[in-house]
Write an enzyme that holds these catalytic residues in place. Structure first.
Site, PDB file in Angstrom:
ATOM      1  N   ALA A 243     -34.210  48.733  -6.687  1.00  0.00           N
ATOM      2  CA  ALA A 243     -33.728  47.414  -6.281  1.00  0.00           C
ATOM      3  C   ALA A 243     -34.337  47.175  -4.902  1.00  0.00           C
ATOM      4  O   ALA A 243     -34.374  48.096  -4.086  1.00  0.00           O
ATOM      5  CB  ALA A 243     -32.212  47.429  -6.193  1.00  0.00           C
TER       6      ALA A 243
ATOM      7  N   SER B  13     -30.896  51.626  -8.323  1.00  0.00           N
ATOM      8  CA  SER B  13     -29.531  51.068  -8.226  1.00  0.00           C
ATOM      9  C   SER B  13     -29.236  50.077  -9.336  1.00  0.00           C
ATOM     10  O   SER B  13     -29.954  49.083  -9.493  1.00  0.00           O
ATOM     11  CB  SER B  13     -29.369  50.255  -6.940  1.00  0.00           C
ATOM     12  OG  SER B  13     -29.462  51.044  -5.836  1.00  0.00           O
TER      13      SER B  13
ATOM     14  N   ASN C  62     -32.354  40.482  -3.962  1.00  0.00           N
ATOM     15  CA  ASN C  62     -31.982  39.507  -2.911  1.00  0.00           C
ATOM     16  C   ASN C  62     -33.255  39.167  -2.161  1.00  0.00           C
ATOM     17  O   ASN C  62     -34.204  39.963  -2.162  1.00  0.00           O
ATOM     18  CB  ASN C  62     -30.975  40.151  -1.939  1.00  0.00           C
ATOM     19  CG  ASN C  62     -31.510  41.452  -1.346  1.00  0.00           C
ATOM     20  OD1 ASN C  62     -31.462  42.516  -1.997  1.00  0.00           O
ATOM     21  ND2 ASN C  62     -32.038  41.385  -0.151  1.00  0.00           N
TER      22      ASN C  62
ATOM     23  N   HIS D 296     -31.584  59.549  -1.379  1.00  0.00           N
ATOM     24  CA  HIS D 296     -32.366  58.798  -0.397  1.00  0.00           C
ATOM     25  C   HIS D 296     -32.439  59.571   0.908  1.00  0.00           C
ATOM     26  O   HIS D 296     -31.542  60.351   1.231  1.00  0.00           O
ATOM     27  CB  HIS D 296     -31.707  57.437  -0.137  1.00  0.00           C
ATOM     28  CG  HIS D 296     -31.578  56.591  -1.356  1.00  0.00           C
ATOM     29  ND1 HIS D 296     -30.571  56.769  -2.269  1.00  0.00           N
ATOM     30  CD2 HIS D 296     -32.346  55.574  -1.819  1.00  0.00           C
ATOM     31  CE1 HIS D 296     -30.712  55.901  -3.258  1.00  0.00           C
ATOM     32  NE2 HIS D 296     -31.784  55.156  -3.002  1.00  0.00           N
TER      33      HIS D 296
ATOM     34  N   TYR E 233     -31.877  58.387   3.770  1.00  0.00           N
ATOM     35  CA  TYR E 233     -30.777  58.005   4.672  1.00  0.00           C
ATOM     36  C   TYR E 233     -29.499  58.793   4.415  1.00  0.00           C
ATOM     37  O   TYR E 233     -28.570  58.762   5.217  1.00  0.00           O
ATOM     38  CB  TYR E 233     -30.485  56.495   4.604  1.00  0.00           C
ATOM     39  CG  TYR E 233     -30.037  55.981   3.255  1.00  0.00           C
ATOM     40  CD1 TYR E 233     -28.781  56.274   2.745  1.00  0.00           C
ATOM     41  CD2 TYR E 233     -30.882  55.195   2.486  1.00  0.00           C
ATOM     42  CE1 TYR E 233     -28.373  55.803   1.509  1.00  0.00           C
ATOM     43  CE2 TYR E 233     -30.488  54.712   1.256  1.00  0.00           C
ATOM     44  CZ  TYR E 233     -29.235  55.029   0.767  1.00  0.00           C
ATOM     45  OH  TYR E 233     -28.841  54.571  -0.457  1.00  0.00           O
ATOM     46  N   GLU E 234     -29.446  59.499   3.283  1.00  0.00           N
ATOM     47  CA  GLU E 234     -28.250  60.307   3.018  1.00  0.00           C
ATOM     48  C   GLU E 234     -28.254  61.585   3.854  1.00  0.00           C
ATOM     49  O   GLU E 234     -27.274  62.333   3.845  1.00  0.00           O
ATOM     50  CB  GLU E 234     -28.159  60.635   1.527  1.00  0.00           C
ATOM     51  CG  GLU E 234     -27.891  59.395   0.695  1.00  0.00           C
ATOM     52  CD  GLU E 234     -27.865  59.686  -0.799  1.00  0.00           C
ATOM     53  OE1 GLU E 234     -26.907  60.296  -1.263  1.00  0.00           O
ATOM     54  OE2 GLU E 234     -28.825  59.293  -1.487  1.00  0.00           O
TER      55      GLU E 234
ATOM     56  N   HIS F 202     -24.906  54.947  -7.975  1.00  0.00           N
ATOM     57  CA  HIS F 202     -25.936  55.923  -8.337  1.00  0.00           C
ATOM     58  C   HIS F 202     -25.258  57.111  -9.014  1.00  0.00           C
ATOM     59  O   HIS F 202     -24.549  57.871  -8.363  1.00  0.00           O
ATOM     60  CB  HIS F 202     -26.654  56.454  -7.096  1.00  0.00           C
ATOM     61  CG  HIS F 202     -27.548  55.454  -6.446  1.00  0.00           C
ATOM     62  ND1 HIS F 202     -28.907  55.540  -6.459  1.00  0.00           N
ATOM     63  CD2 HIS F 202     -27.255  54.338  -5.760  1.00  0.00           C
ATOM     64  CE1 HIS F 202     -29.418  54.508  -5.823  1.00  0.00           C
ATOM     65  NE2 HIS F 202     -28.435  53.762  -5.375  1.00  0.00           N
TER      66      HIS F 202
ATOM     67  N   MET G 101     -35.517  51.184   0.192  1.00  0.00           N
ATOM     68  CA  MET G 101     -35.239  52.448   0.885  1.00  0.00           C
ATOM     69  C   MET G 101     -35.599  53.678   0.056  1.00  0.00           C
ATOM     70  O   MET G 101     -35.034  54.757   0.276  1.00  0.00           O
ATOM     71  CB  MET G 101     -33.748  52.496   1.259  1.00  0.00           C
ATOM     72  CG  MET G 101     -33.285  51.284   2.054  1.00  0.00           C
ATOM     73  SD  MET G 101     -31.499  51.287   2.275  1.00  0.00           S
ATOM     74  CE  MET G 101     -31.226  49.588   2.825  1.00  0.00           C
ATOM     75  N   SER G 102     -36.516  53.518  -0.884  1.00  0.00           N
ATOM     76  CA  SER G 102     -36.843  54.660  -1.761  1.00  0.00           C
ATOM     77  C   SER G 102     -38.286  54.540  -2.234  1.00  0.00           C
ATOM     78  O   SER G 102     -39.102  53.875  -1.605  1.00  0.00           O
ATOM     79  CB  SER G 102     -35.907  54.648  -2.977  1.00  0.00           C
ATOM     80  OG  SER G 102     -36.160  53.503  -3.773  1.00  0.00           O
TER      81      SER G 102
ATOM     82  N   HIS H 112     -24.444  45.574  -0.275  1.00  0.00           N
ATOM     83  CA  HIS H 112     -24.726  46.468  -1.405  1.00  0.00           C
ATOM     84  C   HIS H 112     -24.039  45.949  -2.677  1.00  0.00           C
ATOM     85  O   HIS H 112     -24.574  46.085  -3.780  1.00  0.00           O
ATOM     86  CB  HIS H 112     -24.256  47.888  -1.051  1.00  0.00           C
ATOM     87  CG  HIS H 112     -24.595  48.918  -2.086  1.00  0.00           C
ATOM     88  ND1 HIS H 112     -25.883  49.139  -2.542  1.00  0.00           N
ATOM     89  CD2 HIS H 112     -23.813  49.802  -2.769  1.00  0.00           C
ATOM     90  CE1 HIS H 112     -25.873  50.103  -3.462  1.00  0.00           C
ATOM     91  NE2 HIS H 112     -24.629  50.516  -3.605  1.00  0.00           N
TER      92      HIS H 112
HETATM   93  N1  HPA Z   1     -33.722  45.731   2.051  1.00  0.00           N
HETATM   94  C1  HPA Z   1     -33.826  47.049   1.829  1.00  0.00           C
HETATM   95  N2  HPA Z   1     -33.442  47.627   0.706  1.00  0.00           N
HETATM   96  C2  HPA Z   1     -32.927  46.847  -0.269  1.00  0.00           C
HETATM   97  C3  HPA Z   1     -32.779  45.460  -0.101  1.00  0.00           C
HETATM   98  C4  HPA Z   1     -33.206  44.882   1.113  1.00  0.00           C
HETATM   99  O1  HPA Z   1     -33.100  43.654   1.344  1.00  0.00           O
HETATM  100  N3  HPA Z   1     -32.246  44.979  -1.254  1.00  0.00           N
HETATM  101  C5  HPA Z   1     -32.071  46.049  -2.082  1.00  0.00           C
HETATM  102  N4  HPA Z   1     -32.487  47.177  -1.488  1.00  0.00           N
END
Ligand code: HPA
Length: 273
Positions: free
Chosen positions: A114, A31, A236, A84, A86-87, A62, A212-213, A248
């Site tokens: 990310a 990302s 973050n 991903h 989750y998609e 993306h 998530m990847s 996001h």
């Molecule tokens: N959690 C999960 N996936 C992420 C996060 C997070 O805090 N930040 C960026 N991708």
């Protein structure tokens, strides 16, 4: 041949018809990090949507294309955008691109993402070299009939992240005076961010970052015998560590902010491998 192998062959044949170079290094750009591919010489582009059977990302931020090119004389294939779990794609679809890049000839893989920081010594903007991962919260992409042409039924996962590549990442970071941390990446299914209680659990399990990847892709790449390196951009601190809610939009803004540092590091790393 399994269905996975048949679909890979169709995608491979399509790419071979359109691209003649054999890549050595594969890079998946996470990302907000896709801009890195702009630095390649002799770029050639293939849109995912034109590749038969290929999964196409639905997430904003993306893109969906392969960029072939050269950097420091090395042939690279980069993915601008990934799909991903989750998609709604099955895990074997999610890892199809990484398998395809290996079939194209790439022996080394740099995974980037990310992610949320769990380790207290991190902050938003930290770069972390991945030295191991936890995939126990997502299904293995290797479930199902084993595609024997790709790898063995029970692959070893003791050393997923190649020690030599990890050292080169640190060498590159030292030379550039970039503070590169090391740590364990834990993959969740997403798409929701975690609860503070989940983050406390993941911390107790030894995770330094969450996303998530990536780990499923590393598993499929390891199955095929690729040498793997990974970089997490901590966009973050994970849920509950800071009082702010996660979004996001903020993830993309921070990824943008670190993209210069990230690009410098990856360029230097490519120079060294
Ligand atoms: N959690 C999960 N996936 C992420 C996060 C997070 O805090 N930040 C960026 N991708």
């Amino acid at each position: 041949m399994t269905i996975v192998e048949e679909d890979l062959k169709k995608a491979y044949d399509y790419i071979k018809e359109n691209i003649s170079v054999k890549p050595d290094i594969a890079i998946i750009l996470g990302s907000g990090l896709g801009g890195f591919a702009e630095y390649f010489d002799d770029k050639e582009i293939i849109e995912y949507k034109n590749i038969p059977g290929f999964p196409v990302s639905t997430v904003s931020g993306h893109a969906g294309r392969f960029i072939f090119g050269r950097l420091y004389g090395k042939n690279i294939i980069a993915m601008q955008g990934r799909v991903h779990y989750y998609e709604g794609y099955s895990m074997d679809r999610v890892v199809m691109p990484v398998r395809l890049m290996k079939l194209m000839g790439a022996s080394k893989l740099l995974l980037t993402n990310a992610s949320g920081g769990i380790n207290d010594s991190f902050e938003s903007g930290t770069l972390m070299a991945i030295n191991d991962h936890i995939t126990s919260f997502v299904p293995s992409p290797l479930i199902g009939k084993n595609p024997d042409n790709l790898g063995v039924r029970f692959p070893d996962m003791s050393n997923v992240y190649d020690k030599e590549l990890l050292n080169l990442l640190h060498e590159a970071a030292n030379e550039l005076d970039i503070d590169l941390k090391d740590g364990v990446y834990l993959q969740t299914t997403g798409p929701n961010y975690e609860t503070p209680a989940e983050i406390r659990l993941f911390k107790a399990l030894g995770a330094d970052a969450v996303g998530m990847s990536t780990a499923c892709e590393a598993m499929a790449a390891m199955h095929m015998g690729m040498r793997i390196a990974g970089i997490s951009c901590i966009t973050n601190m994970a849920a509950g560590i800071n009082p702010t809610a996660l979004s996001h939009e903020d993830v993309k803004i921070t990824a943008d902010r670190i993209s210069d540092k990230f690009t410098k590091l990856v360029k230097e790393f490519i120079k060294k491998i």
